[in-house]
Design a protein around this motif. Structure first.
Motif, PDB file in Angstrom:
ATOM      1  N   CYS A 164      -6.318  21.023  -5.962  1.00 51.48           N
ATOM      2  CA  CYS A 164      -6.526  19.810  -5.287  1.00 51.48           C
ATOM      3  C   CYS A 164      -8.061  19.147  -5.934  1.00 51.48           C
ATOM      4  O   CYS A 164      -8.844  19.907  -5.462  1.00 51.48           O
ATOM      5  N   TYR A 189       1.126  18.447  -0.553  1.00 54.04           N
ATOM      6  CA  TYR A 189       0.303  17.622  -0.331  1.00 54.04           C
ATOM      7  C   TYR A 189      -1.217  18.187   0.062  1.00 54.04           C
ATOM      8  O   TYR A 189      -1.131  19.227   0.711  1.00 54.04           O
ATOM      9  N   GLN A 230     -10.479  10.086  -3.039  1.00 46.61           N
ATOM     10  CA  GLN A 230      -9.105  10.225  -3.675  1.00 46.61           C
ATOM     11  C   GLN A 230      -9.041  11.724  -4.074  1.00 46.61           C
ATOM     12  O   GLN A 230      -9.729  12.739  -4.063  1.00 46.61           O
ATOM     13  N   ARG A 273       0.228  12.326   9.010  1.00 55.13           N
ATOM     14  CA  ARG A 273       0.553  11.551   7.877  1.00 55.13           C
ATOM     15  C   ARG A 273      -0.381  10.469   7.710  1.00 55.13           C
ATOM     16  O   ARG A 273      -0.471  10.041   6.567  1.00 55.13           O
ATOM     17  N   TYR A 330      -7.284  10.911   4.217  1.00 57.03           N
ATOM     18  CA  TYR A 330      -6.627  10.739   2.874  1.00 57.03           C
ATOM     19  C   TYR A 330      -5.970  11.807   2.448  1.00 57.03           C
ATOM     20  O   TYR A 330      -6.121  13.057   2.640  1.00 57.03           O
ATOM     21  N   TRP A 331      -4.997  11.414   1.731  1.00 57.48           N
ATOM     22  CA  TRP A 331      -3.853  12.338   1.173  1.00 57.48           C
ATOM     23  C   TRP A 331      -3.562  11.987  -0.318  1.00 57.48           C
ATOM     24  O   TRP A 331      -3.946  10.877  -0.856  1.00 57.48           O
ATOM     25  N   GLY A 332      -3.341  13.292  -1.123  1.00 63.82           N
ATOM     26  CA  GLY A 332      -2.851  12.992  -2.397  1.00 63.82           C
ATOM     27  C   GLY A 332      -1.554  12.558  -2.430  1.00 63.82           C
ATOM     28  O   GLY A 332      -0.721  12.292  -1.494  1.00 63.82           O
ATOM     29  N   GLN A 333      -1.124  11.920  -3.690  1.00 65.86           N
ATOM     30  CA  GLN A 333       0.225  11.560  -3.668  1.00 65.86           C
ATOM     31  C   GLN A 333       1.393  12.606  -3.561  1.00 65.86           C
ATOM     32  O   GLN A 333       2.575  12.248  -3.534  1.00 65.86           O
ATOM     33  N   GLY A 334       0.908  13.728  -3.732  1.00 66.05           N
ATOM     34  CA  GLY A 334       1.951  14.972  -3.759  1.00 66.05           C
ATOM     35  C   GLY A 334       2.410  15.497  -4.829  1.00 66.05           C
ATOM     36  O   GLY A 334       2.465  14.716  -6.063  1.00 66.05           O
ATOM     37  N   GLN A 381      -6.011  14.549  -5.682  1.00 63.34           N
ATOM     38  CA  GLN A 381      -4.923  14.561  -6.707  1.00 63.34           C
ATOM     39  C   GLN A 381      -4.386  16.111  -6.800  1.00 63.34           C
ATOM     40  O   GLN A 381      -5.396  17.069  -7.170  1.00 63.34           O
ATOM     41  N   GLU A 382      -3.303  16.433  -6.584  1.00 65.41           N
ATOM     42  CA  GLU A 382      -2.475  17.662  -6.678  1.00 65.41           C
ATOM     43  C   GLU A 382      -2.164  17.909  -8.208  1.00 65.41           C
ATOM     44  O   GLU A 382      -1.837  17.107  -8.735  1.00 65.41           O
TER      45      GLU A 382
END
Length: 122
Positions: A22, A96, A3, A107, A111-115, A5-6
């Motif tokens: 991040c 992100y 996970q 995209r 795995y990406w943060g929610q922005g 998180q920014e």
């Protein structure tokens, strides 16, 4: 599961420095073969890869932003950071952080943060 998180300010004044963090959980930022990126998307526009860091700590940046961009990591906190200097309203975007096996992730890759929405305005 990994996970990301920014975190950081949602509003920055023109000419100031934008600083984002991040925070990564579920996986180490030094794990082999992964790339850690910063990507932004202005409203109504395409994603723009800004820069990133590989698992060894080597940093990369898109040439158009390289002079204003600094990417670093804190392995003790499992975090990596973005600093963007001399911001203008054109830097307003959703920002992100991402982890992928390529430096410029799509995209739907990794795995990406929610922005985090960042607005540059006085």
């Amino acid at each position: 599961q990994v996970q990301l998180q920014e975190s950081g300010p949602g509003l920055v004044k023109p000419s100031q420095t934008l600083s984002l963090t991040c925070t990564v959980s579920g996986g180490s930022i030094t794990a082999n073969y992964y790339y850690w990126s910063w990507v932004r998307q202005p409203a109504g526009k395409a994603l723009e890869w800004m820069g990133g860091m590989d698992y060894r700590g080597t940093t990369y940046a898109i040439p158009s932003l390289a002079s204003r961009t600094s990417i670093a990591r804190d392995t003790s906190k499992n975090q990596f950071t973005l600093q963007l200097t001399s911001v203008t309203p054109e830097d307003t975007a959703m920002y992100y952080c991402a982890r992928a096996t390529s430096m410029v992730p799509k995209r739907d890759e990794g795995y990406w943060g929610q922005g985090i929405q960042v607005t540059v305005s006085s």
